[in-house]
Scaffold this motif. Structure first.
Motif, short mmCIF file in Angstrom:
data_model
loop_
_atom_site.label_atom_id
_atom_site.label_comp_id
_atom_site.label_asym_id
_atom_site.label_seq_id
_atom_site.Cartn_x
_atom_site.Cartn_y
_atom_site.Cartn_z
N ALA A 58 0.83 -1.20 0.00
CA ALA A 58 0.00 0.00 0.00
C ALA A 58 0.87 1.25 0.00
O ALA A 58 0.58 2.22 -0.71
CB ALA A 58 -0.92 -0.01 1.22
N ARG A 59 1.94 1.22 0.77
CA ARG A 59 2.82 2.39 0.83
C ARG A 59 3.52 2.62 -0.51
O ARG A 59 3.76 3.76 -0.90
CB ARG A 59 3.86 2.22 1.95
CG ARG A 59 3.25 2.28 3.34
CD ARG A 59 4.28 2.02 4.42
NE ARG A 59 5.32 3.04 4.43
CZ ARG A 59 5.22 4.23 5.01
NH1 ARG A 59 4.11 4.53 5.64
NH2 ARG A 59 6.20 5.10 4.96
N ILE A 60 3.82 1.54 -1.21
CA ILE A 60 4.44 1.70 -2.53
C ILE A 60 3.44 2.32 -3.50
O ILE A 60 3.76 3.22 -4.27
CB ILE A 60 4.94 0.33 -3.05
CG1 ILE A 60 6.14 -0.13 -2.21
CG2 ILE A 60 5.32 0.41 -4.53
CD1 ILE A 60 6.59 -1.54 -2.49
N ILE A 61 2.17 1.85 -3.45
CA ILE A 61 1.15 2.38 -4.36
C ILE A 61 0.86 3.85 -4.06
O ILE A 61 0.59 4.64 -4.95
CB ILE A 61 -0.14 1.53 -4.27
CG1 ILE A 61 0.15 0.09 -4.70
CG2 ILE A 61 -1.24 2.12 -5.14
CD1 ILE A 61 -0.94 -0.88 -4.37
N LEU A 62 0.97 4.22 -2.78
CA LEU A 62 0.75 5.62 -2.41
C LEU A 62 2.00 6.47 -2.65
O LEU A 62 2.02 7.65 -2.31
CB LEU A 62 0.36 5.72 -0.93
CG LEU A 62 -1.08 5.33 -0.60
CD1 LEU A 62 -1.24 5.09 0.89
CD2 LEU A 62 -2.06 6.41 -1.06
N ALA A 63 3.04 5.87 -3.21
CA ALA A 63 4.32 6.54 -3.49
C ALA A 63 4.97 7.10 -2.24
O ALA A 63 5.66 8.11 -2.27
CB ALA A 63 4.15 7.64 -4.55
N LEU A 64 4.71 6.45 -1.10
CA LEU A 64 5.37 6.85 0.14
C LEU A 64 6.69 6.11 0.29
O LEU A 64 7.53 6.47 1.09
CB LEU A 64 4.47 6.54 1.34
CG LEU A 64 3.16 7.30 1.39
CD1 LEU A 64 2.26 6.76 2.49
CD2 LEU A 64 3.41 8.79 1.62
N GLY A 81 9.58 8.34 -10.37
CA GLY A 81 9.97 9.62 -10.96
C GLY A 81 9.21 10.82 -10.40
O GLY A 81 9.43 11.94 -10.85
N LEU A 82 8.33 10.57 -9.45
CA LEU A 82 7.56 11.70 -8.90
C LEU A 82 8.45 12.56 -8.02
O LEU A 82 9.04 12.08 -7.06
CB LEU A 82 6.40 11.18 -8.02
CG LEU A 82 5.15 10.66 -8.70
CD1 LEU A 82 4.17 10.23 -7.61
CD2 LEU A 82 4.52 11.73 -9.56
N ARG A 83 8.54 13.83 -8.38
CA ARG A 83 9.29 14.75 -7.51
C ARG A 83 8.28 15.59 -6.75
O ARG A 83 7.11 15.67 -7.12
CB ARG A 83 10.18 15.65 -8.36
CG ARG A 83 11.26 14.89 -9.09
CD ARG A 83 12.46 14.65 -8.15
NE ARG A 83 13.39 13.72 -8.76
CZ ARG A 83 13.34 12.39 -8.58
NH1 ARG A 83 12.40 11.84 -7.83
NH2 ARG A 83 14.22 11.59 -9.14
N ASP A 84 8.73 16.20 -5.69
CA ASP A 84 7.84 17.14 -5.00
C ASP A 84 7.49 18.25 -5.97
O ASP A 84 8.31 18.67 -6.77
CB ASP A 84 8.55 17.72 -3.77
CG ASP A 84 8.71 16.67 -2.70
OD1 ASP A 84 7.98 15.66 -2.77
OD2 ASP A 84 9.56 16.85 -1.82
N GLY A 85 6.24 18.70 -5.89
CA GLY A 85 5.83 19.75 -6.80
C GLY A 85 4.55 19.36 -7.50
O GLY A 85 3.77 18.57 -6.99
N ALA A 86 4.39 19.89 -8.71
CA ALA A 86 3.12 19.76 -9.41
C ALA A 86 2.76 18.29 -9.68
O ALA A 86 1.61 17.88 -9.50
CB ALA A 86 3.17 20.53 -10.72
#
Lengths: 275, 346
Positions: A58-64, A81-86
């Motif tokens: 679940a934490r992986i799917i939530l990108a945590l 590849g998700l960075r903080d931001g938009a």
């Protein structure tokens, strides 16, 4: 819309414990792959006992948490590849969690409507007070409550079932396409459990929402899921259509799990521990 | 010397009587703050008994008062909780009304020897800095009347009964798995062969596979010792397979009591009926309906029958009068004015 909503491609997660000289590795999730389609909203259950890796997943799917190996993609985008931001902001609006214990999820000193307003402002583009209230009311109506019932109330004033509904409404306020519900009914009273479970079904049918339902309770999983996967020690041991699998599990672990479920007695049935 | 030994003729009768009899018990939380009196009637007029050699189940949702009832019976009350009325009688303590009014030295002798307790969180019950063997010594040594070697032999023999090796005595709680820890707490609670055991959600924190093993073991120990057990949980599946009789609590009152299979086959109270019909089953695709409304506040409970605001069978009478607990069949009591209509409804 076509394509995958969520796609996990042989995802593994290894935790390293210990220091320089006594390093041990714990493999929490091993080679898990599945795919949820955008065109076909469904309730997808992840079943397993504690320590089977379902919460890590679940934490992986939530990108945590980033997977050690393999990729997790949401609408074609690699979550690593998700960075903080938009990007991350858009992802958070689209994938929302519902937690196990609503009494712990909310700050006891904070009014419940504040949570809804904050989510509307941050993720649904509500600019002013009126827009926030309209957004909160709309989300609450989707779960069978209304803003009038919740406005100005603190968590202790509501029952567990109502509070869990508010938690679901809060998740809905951002207009998500995927909900991750980790044991959402285990802290809810038995008489109210059925209504929460029915609510998930309604959200799937009316809002076209996909829901990942994480649980160890086979009976509720049977009653709402379209597909399930059964996990043991990080591995998926059985997956497919919920009714087929739970009616006739093939893997020894799934069989043990099903045999261990204590169900209410049918007429004439003998209790397991009868004298 | 006990009464039974002085008068042997009384013994068979005493063996058949209830081990614990609770009569019209009222236990309230009474708060007096700044001149404002607030009463939370968590247990409000409960009557039931636990017989010899049976597991009596107690079901109810959160804030139905089941934990308060257990605390009151175990004599573990602290202000603001107090007994307002009614009585609790134990077969092993003649004449005294409950543990709360018994003299301290008697309570000390009775607790754990005759009345023991299996608690929910095994991790927080066992002392984390003491070995399991030391915990056994702390709890049970003075009650057993054995020397050190004899005591250790008795503990090892008892651990074998719950399928634990003697080596756990050297272990600390964190070294054991959740299932093993729960077995240790059950072994602790049963080593003195008490007549009465209170088990408060003992398997709620366990996985389903482990839970089944622990329950089977619990049942076999109970049968071997012919103890009486008050088993509290909100899990109706556990009640269905483990308990002999089942009492259903709602908002501080007992609303129905019957032999467990009868509760599931022929519920007479609308709340029980709803509770049973809302449980999902594998292989059954009929939709389940959740109960409307919210559980009542015990500080300000509804008038009359406390279930009436959520009840589809409710009439004007239910709003005003409190339904008494009535016998409807052997071993089946129910508190509802509309019980015949409930039973007639498919």
């Amino acid at each position: 819309m076509t394509g995958a909503l969520l796609e996990l491609d042989s995802v593994s997660k290894t935790f390293t414990r210990g220091g320089l000289f006594s390093r041990t590795q714990v493999e929490a999730v091993i080679d898990v792959s599945f795919r949820l389609e955008m065109a076909k909203p469904e309730i997808f259950s992840i079943i397993g006992e504690s320590g089977s890796g379902k919460s890590t997943l679940a934490r992986i799917i939530l990108a945590l948490q980033a997977p050690t190996r393999g990729t997790a993609r949401f609408k074609g985008r690699d979550l690593a590849g998700l960075r903080d931001g938009a990007d991350r902001h858009a992802f958070m609006a689209a994938v929302q969690p519902v937690f196990q214990n609503p009494f712990e999820a909310f700050n006891p000193l904070k009014r419940l409507d504040r949570y809804l307003y904050a989510t509307c402002r941050r993720f649904a583009g509500a600019k002013d007070e009126a827009a926030m209230q309209a957004g909160a009311d709309k989300a609450l109506r989707q779960v069978g409550l209304s803003l009038a019932e919740v406005k100005g109330r603190y968590p202790h004033e509501l029952s567990g079932g109502q509070l869990q509904r508010v938690a679901i409404a809060r998740a809905l306020a951002s207009g998500p396409s995927l909900l991750i519900a980790d044991e959402p009914v285990s802290m809810v009273d038995a008489s109210l459990r059925a209504s929460i479970v029915n609510l998930f079904r309604k959200l799937r049918d009316e809002l076209g929402l996909s829901i990942i339902y994480i649980t160890h309770d086979l009976a509720t999983a049977y009653s709402i899921s379209d597909r399930i996967i059964i996990m043991q020690k990080g591995r998926v041991v059985e997956s497919g259509d919920a009714r087929t699998i739970l009616a006739d599990p093939k893997h020894p672990y799934s069989k043990t799990l099903k045999e261990s479920v204590l169900e209410p007695l049918a007429p004439g049935e003998r209790p397991l521990f009868a004298r | 010397m006990s009464a039974a030994m002085r008068n042997p003729a009384a013994k068979p009768e005493a063996a058949q009587g209830p081990v614990v009899a609770v009569r019209d018990l009222r236990a309230w939380y009474r708060l007096r703050l700044f001149g404002v009196d607030r009463e939370v009637k968590a247990v409000d007029g409960i009557t039931f008994e636990v017989r010899k050699d049976e597991i009596y189940g107690l079901a109810g949702e959160s804030s139905s008062g089941k934990s308060t009832l257990v605390k009151t019976i175990a004599g573990a009350m602290r202000p603001p909780l107090e007994i307002v009325g009614g009585e609790i009688q134990f077969s092993f303590m003649d004449g005294t009304m409950g543990l709360n009014r018994a003299p301290a030295d008697l309570v000390e002798r009775v607790r754990w020897r005759h009345l023991s307790y299996v608690m929910q969180g095994s991790m927080s019950v066992l002392n984390p800095v003491r070995r399991i063997g030391t915990s056994f010594f702390d709890f049970a040594f003075r009650h057993m009347g054995l020397d050190n070697a004899g005591f250790e032999a008795a503990v090892v023999a008892h651990l074998a009964r719950v399928n634990l090796p003697a080596s756990v005595l050297k272990a600390y709680p964190h070294e054991l798995s959740g299932g093993m820890r729960q077995r240790v707490t059950i072994a602790l609670a049963t080593i003195c062969r008490p007549q009465f055991i209170i088990a408060d959600e003992p398997t709620t924190a366990l996985d389903v596979v482990v839970q089944k093993d622990v329950l089977a073991m619990f049942r076999s120990i109970q049968r071997e010792m012919a103890s009486s057990v008050l088993f509290v949980t909100h899990d109706m599946g556990v009640h269905a397979h483990l308990t002999d009789r089942l009492g259903i609590m709602y908002a501080g009152r007992l609303v129905e009591e019957a032999r467990t299979p009868d509760v599931f086959a022929r519920p007479r109270h609308p709340y029980t009926r709803h509770l049973i019909h809302s449980l999902p089953r594998i292989g059954d695709d009929r939709p389940r309906i959740g109960l409307e409304g919210t559980p009542p506040s015990l500080a300000n409970p509804p008038s009359g029958c406390r279930f009436h605001p959520r009840c589809v069978f409710a009439t004007e009478r239910c709003r005003v009068e409190v339904p008494p607990m009535e016998q409807v069949a052997p071993d089946h009591r129910v508190a509802c004015f509309e019980k015949d209509r409930v039973e007639a409804t498919p």
